[in-house]
Scaffold this motif. Structure first.
Motif, short mmCIF file in Angstrom:
data_model
loop_
_atom_site.label_atom_id
_atom_site.label_comp_id
_atom_site.label_asym_id
_atom_site.label_seq_id
_atom_site.Cartn_x
_atom_site.Cartn_y
_atom_site.Cartn_z
N MET A 1 11.89 11.91 18.42
CA MET A 1 10.91 11.55 17.39
C MET A 1 11.01 10.05 17.07
N THR A 2 9.87 9.42 17.01
CA THR A 2 9.92 7.99 16.68
C THR A 2 9.63 7.81 15.19
N ARG A 3 10.53 7.09 14.54
CA ARG A 3 10.36 6.79 13.12
C ARG A 3 10.15 5.29 12.99
N LYS A 4 8.98 4.89 12.58
CA LYS A 4 8.68 3.47 12.55
C LYS A 4 8.49 3.00 11.11
N LEU A 5 8.79 1.73 10.89
CA LEU A 5 8.65 1.14 9.57
C LEU A 5 7.26 1.39 8.98
N GLU A 6 6.23 1.12 9.79
CA GLU A 6 4.85 1.25 9.27
C GLU A 6 4.57 2.70 8.87
N ASP A 7 5.09 3.64 9.63
CA ASP A 7 4.86 5.06 9.31
C ASP A 7 5.50 5.44 7.97
N ILE A 8 6.73 4.97 7.78
CA ILE A 8 7.43 5.31 6.52
C ILE A 8 6.73 4.63 5.34
N GLN A 9 6.38 3.36 5.53
CA GLN A 9 5.68 2.66 4.44
C GLN A 9 4.38 3.37 4.09
N GLN A 10 3.68 3.88 5.11
CA GLN A 10 2.43 4.60 4.85
C GLN A 10 2.71 5.90 4.09
N LYS A 11 3.80 6.59 4.45
CA LYS A 11 4.17 7.81 3.71
C LYS A 11 4.44 7.52 2.24
N ILE A 12 5.12 6.39 2.01
CA ILE A 12 5.45 6.00 0.64
C ILE A 12 4.17 5.74 -0.17
N LEU A 13 3.21 5.08 0.47
CA LEU A 13 1.94 4.81 -0.21
C LEU A 13 1.11 6.08 -0.38
N ASP A 14 1.13 6.95 0.63
CA ASP A 14 0.39 8.22 0.54
C ASP A 14 0.93 9.08 -0.60
N PHE A 15 2.26 9.11 -0.74
CA PHE A 15 2.87 9.86 -1.83
C PHE A 15 2.29 9.42 -3.18
N ARG A 16 2.21 8.13 -3.36
CA ARG A 16 1.69 7.58 -4.62
C ARG A 16 0.20 7.89 -4.79
N ASN A 17 -0.55 7.67 -3.74
CA ASN A 17 -2.00 7.85 -3.87
C ASN A 17 -2.37 9.29 -4.20
N ALA A 18 -1.62 10.24 -3.61
CA ALA A 18 -1.90 11.65 -3.88
C ALA A 18 -1.70 11.99 -5.36
N ARG A 19 -0.85 11.20 -6.03
CA ARG A 19 -0.54 11.45 -7.45
C ARG A 19 -1.29 10.50 -8.40
N ASP A 20 -2.07 9.60 -7.84
CA ASP A 20 -2.86 8.66 -8.66
C ASP A 20 -1.94 7.81 -9.55
N TRP A 21 -0.86 7.35 -8.97
CA TRP A 21 0.15 6.61 -9.74
C TRP A 21 0.04 5.09 -9.62
N ALA A 22 -0.89 4.60 -8.80
CA ALA A 22 -1.00 3.14 -8.68
C ALA A 22 -1.26 2.50 -10.04
N GLN A 23 -1.93 3.24 -10.92
CA GLN A 23 -2.23 2.73 -12.27
C GLN A 23 -0.96 2.38 -13.06
N PHE A 24 0.15 3.08 -12.79
CA PHE A 24 1.40 2.79 -13.51
C PHE A 24 2.25 1.75 -12.77
N HIS A 25 1.89 1.50 -11.52
CA HIS A 25 2.73 0.67 -10.65
C HIS A 25 2.37 -0.81 -10.69
N ASP A 26 2.19 -1.34 -11.89
CA ASP A 26 2.05 -2.80 -11.99
C ASP A 26 3.39 -3.42 -11.63
N PRO A 27 3.36 -4.68 -11.18
CA PRO A 27 4.60 -5.31 -10.68
C PRO A 27 5.71 -5.42 -11.73
N LYS A 28 5.36 -5.56 -12.99
CA LYS A 28 6.41 -5.66 -14.01
C LYS A 28 7.22 -4.36 -14.04
#
Lengths: 116, 116, 116, 116
Positions: A1-28
């Protein structure tokens, strides 16, 4: 199985998007979260000598692994927010450090570059 | 040009080995260094509101990029010390978070999983 | 009942001496402990806006009180280690800040002194 | 000259009021500031062994004194915000720690109370 940086980063972003959490994820808040996780990482080494810190119990090692993962996750969110290419920035930083710490001066020394 | 995670991680380790710095890089000091960098990252958002934190000046953005790079570099050293596969741990953590924060309960909420 | 700074500081030192813990309380570990506690304090405000951070639940307020106490305790140990008079240093720091942030320039501004 | 806790705390609050800065001093930002200062304190001990951390240069000692003062100042602002009596909380915390770490079990041990 190939595990690539881009794939993991996409999973991390997908996790957030599915929960609509970008609104809480301001940089501060993301920077706070990363700093809090860094404190939790450090807690595994508290009251140890530097030598003892190399020998962790299985439980401590498991905890360290999870804290490193958390920190990587918040790095990913912060990089995405500001459209920062983390690998490119790390490469630039190492190049800058090579100039600040020339091998012939820095080898075997733990002094800051301003003191070399 | 291809820039791969493994290549950058190797550059980070080569930088250290050329300077014989592994002797100073016990995990206690590495975790301290990471925590200090996390504080420097956070400083870019201090006294700002969460809204203001999304709009950084060019100088602040440059500084944020460098702090993220520093944190990534210390993550790499800590992972190497304990033979931790950072991507695999991040993938496991996201899977664990998916169980803790089911979409139907967590969507749009900033509550901790213990309060959902 | 009179509760004086010196009395509390003495209690904090007596607690340690009764347990023979000065041997673990080197400044590196004390500074780590203080930093970890500062992260735990910050956790009470994570994912909140700056406005929301002024309105804590009773549980959060109790936790904040305990974290502030912990930080004060580690401040006391560090001050004792280096024979630092904390009140005198705070007084000096405020005097220095008065010079760096003159009222006529700094009033109502959240800029750093280098930008005033 | 008598230097009392209440006098210094009042000076710290007067400094702020003269500059109309209470508006920026919400607890989220104050906790961030304290955490950042704790990182700057820790930086004085980075790359040192625990033994080396007891022997600071004059410059490092001066810097440590200033960081401790900064932390005390932010403790004061946070205590004032939430009407917390810092000395009373420290006294309560020491009493709680005496129960968690009985002398006969904790003497000479650096174990966490859950492991005693």
């Amino acid at each position: 199985m190939t595990r690539k940086l881009e794939d993991i980063q996409q999973k991390i972003l997908d996790f957030r998007n599915a929960r609509d959490w970008a609104q809480f994820h301001d940089p501060k808040n993301l920077a706070e979260a990363l700093s809090i996780e860094a404190g939790e990482l450090l807690e595994n080494f508290l009251w140890k000598t530097t030598e003892q810190s190399r020998n962790l119990s299985t439980d401590e090692l498991k905890n360290v692994s999870e804290e490193l993962a958390d920190i990587f996750i918040f790095l990913t969110y912060l990089s995405e927010e500001f459209k920062i290419d983390l690998l490119r920035e790390a490469e630039k930083k190492i190049a800058a450090n090579e100039a600040k710490y020339p091998v012939n001066k820095a080898k075997g020394s733990n002094k800051k570059y301003t003191k070399l």
